[in-house]
Design a protein around this motif. Sequence first.
Motif, short mmCIF file in Angstrom:
data_model
loop_
_atom_site.label_atom_id
_atom_site.label_comp_id
_atom_site.label_asym_id
_atom_site.label_seq_id
_atom_site.Cartn_x
_atom_site.Cartn_y
_atom_site.Cartn_z
N ASP A 116 -6.88 -6.22 -1.15
CA ASP A 116 -7.24 -5.46 -0.10
C ASP A 116 -8.53 -4.46 -0.59
OD1 ASP A 116 -5.59 -4.26 2.77
OD2 ASP A 116 -7.10 -3.12 1.85
N HIS B 162 -8.63 -1.47 -0.01
CA HIS B 162 -7.96 -0.31 0.06
C HIS B 162 -7.30 -0.16 -1.03
CE1 HIS B 162 -8.34 -0.18 4.63
NE2 HIS B 162 -8.80 0.96 4.32
N GLU C 106 0.80 -1.06 -0.13
CA GLU C 106 -0.02 -0.14 0.03
C GLU C 106 1.04 1.37 0.16
OE1 GLU C 106 -3.98 0.30 2.52
OE2 GLU C 106 -2.40 1.32 3.72
N HIS D 168 -9.80 -5.57 8.53
CA HIS D 168 -9.56 -7.00 7.84
C HIS D 168 -9.76 -8.11 8.39
CE1 HIS D 168 -9.10 -3.58 5.02
NE2 HIS D 168 -7.72 -3.42 4.95
N HIS E 275 -2.02 -6.23 -3.31
CA HIS E 275 -2.77 -5.18 -2.43
C HIS E 275 -3.89 -4.45 -3.02
CE1 HIS E 275 -3.92 -1.46 -0.35
NE2 HIS E 275 -3.71 -2.24 0.92
#
Length: 493
Positions: A139, A141, A11, A163, A105
Motif C-alpha cells: 500500500d 501508506h 496497517e 486506492h 501493507h
Amino acid sequence: MRLALLGFSHETNTFAPTPTDYQQFEASGIARGDEIVRRYQGSHSTVAGFLEASERFGFDVVPLLYAQTEPSGMITKHAFDRIVGEMLDLLKQNGPWDGVLLANHGAAVSEEYHDADGEIATRVRALVGPEVPIGLALDLHGNMTRRMIENVTVTTFYRTNPHLDPAPRAIECAELIVRTIKGEIHPVQALETPPLVINIVKQFTGEEPMKSVMADCEAVIARPGMLSASVAEGYPYADVPEMGMSFLAVHDGDPLAAREAARWLARRAWERRDQFIGDTPSPTEALKLAASAPRGPVVLMDVGDNIGGGSPADSTILLAEARRLGVRSYLQTLFDPEAVSRCVAAGVGSTLTLRVGAKTDRLHGDPVEVTGRVRLISDGQFEERRPIHGGGRYFNAGTTVVLETTDDHTLVLTSRRIGNTSIEQMYSLGIRPEWKQVVVAKGVVSPRPAYEPIAAQIILVNTPGVTTSDLSFFSYHRRRRPLFPFEQDAAYE
Ligand SMILES: [Zn+2]
C-alpha cells in the motif's frame, strides 16, 4: 513456472488503544488455499491482481495463506507468530518455488517488530534462498524500510490514493517477477527516505501537491531502462523510526540509475514540503459551511475518526456539534453494537431514547442522547461492484439499524467497525445520501470514490481523535528526529 502467493496485510495504528490479536484476524477471515481464490478473484485487490497475472503471463499460482484485518492497534506477538509461522510453514512444505508473490501493507507493527513487513520479507528470503525472485506489493501508506526492499527482488506500491490500483500494481509486480525468472531483466531497487511527513489531508493523489509528486513518479518510470517507480505517502499513526514518505525506483541492471531516480523524486518532494502541511476547518466551521451551502450533499470527512486509519468508528464530535447548531438533513454511521441491540429489542417502528456512540474510548467525544424511530433493521451485508478504495467487494457491517431522530438526523448504527468506502452501505439500507444536506464520511481519502460522484462539495474536517490530522496530538517516542514538519529546521542533504 510455479509461484507461491501469500500475504499478511495490516496497517497498525500504534496510538490506538486496542491491540490487534489473532481473533481479530480470524474474524476478518484468514484465507487458505482455494479459499483465497474464492474470496478475492474478480475483486480489485492485490490478491486478485496476482491471480489475474497467473493467467495473463502463464504461470501456476499456488495460493497458500492470506491474512488481513482492519487497521487497528499493535499486533500481538501471539498473532504475528501464529499467522506468520503458519504462512512460512506452508511456503516451506509446498516448495521449491520459481518465485514468490507477497501481498503486504508496509505499515504493520507488532509488539516484537516495529518493521513487521521487513521481518516477514527477511524470513521469506531466508527460506527460499537468494536465487528465487520475490515480488512484494504494498500500500502507499507503508512506512517503507530498507529491510523490506533489500530482501525482495521487486517492490511496488499503489500509486493512487484513494486506492484504485491495487490489482494493476500487483499485475505489474508479478510481471516483473516472471520476466526476472525468465532471465529477461535484472531488477535493482533503490529506496530514498528523506525526513519528511505529509499531512493526511494532503494525500489525495488527484489534487496538488500529490498530483505533481505522482507526475514526477510517472516521469521516472518513462526513463530508459526503468522498470518501476513508486512513492509512499507513509503512515503517521505508527510511531516507528521509518515513519514518513519514501521514494522507490526499480531499474533494469543499473543501481546508480535507480539511486539517482529515487533521490530525484525525494528532492522534488522535499522542495514542495511547505505544501504538505495540514490546514482544515474545525468541526463548527465545517458544519456551518455545510448547513448553509446552496446545494447538498456536502460531504464532511471526519478525519479524526478515519476507520481506515485505525480509529473506533464511533466518534460523536460532529454529531454533537450538529445537534448544538441545529443542523438538519444529516446522515452518519456509528459503530455501536449496544445501541443496535436496544433498537433491535424495541423493533421496527418503535421510538426510543438512547445514548449513541463514543463508547470505545474517551478520545472521540461523549455518547449523545437521541430520540428516534427505528426505521429498518438489516443484517448489514452488502456488495459493491464499482472500483472503490482498496478494491473490496463483499462487506459486512453486522446487524445494522437505521434510526431517524427527532433532529432530522439519519443515524446508521452498525455492530461491526466498518468504513464509509462504499455507497452501497447506504443504498442497501434504502438511504439516498444524495438527498441529504450533510453527509459525514469517516475517513480522509478512502470515501472519495463512493461519495465524490454525488457530493456537491467535500470538506475535510479537523476533528480530534486517534487519526487526527493534527499530529502534535501524539507523543512519538520512536520516530526519527529531526523530521519535517515536527522540526521545521530538518534538513535533507
Ligand atoms: Zn492505504
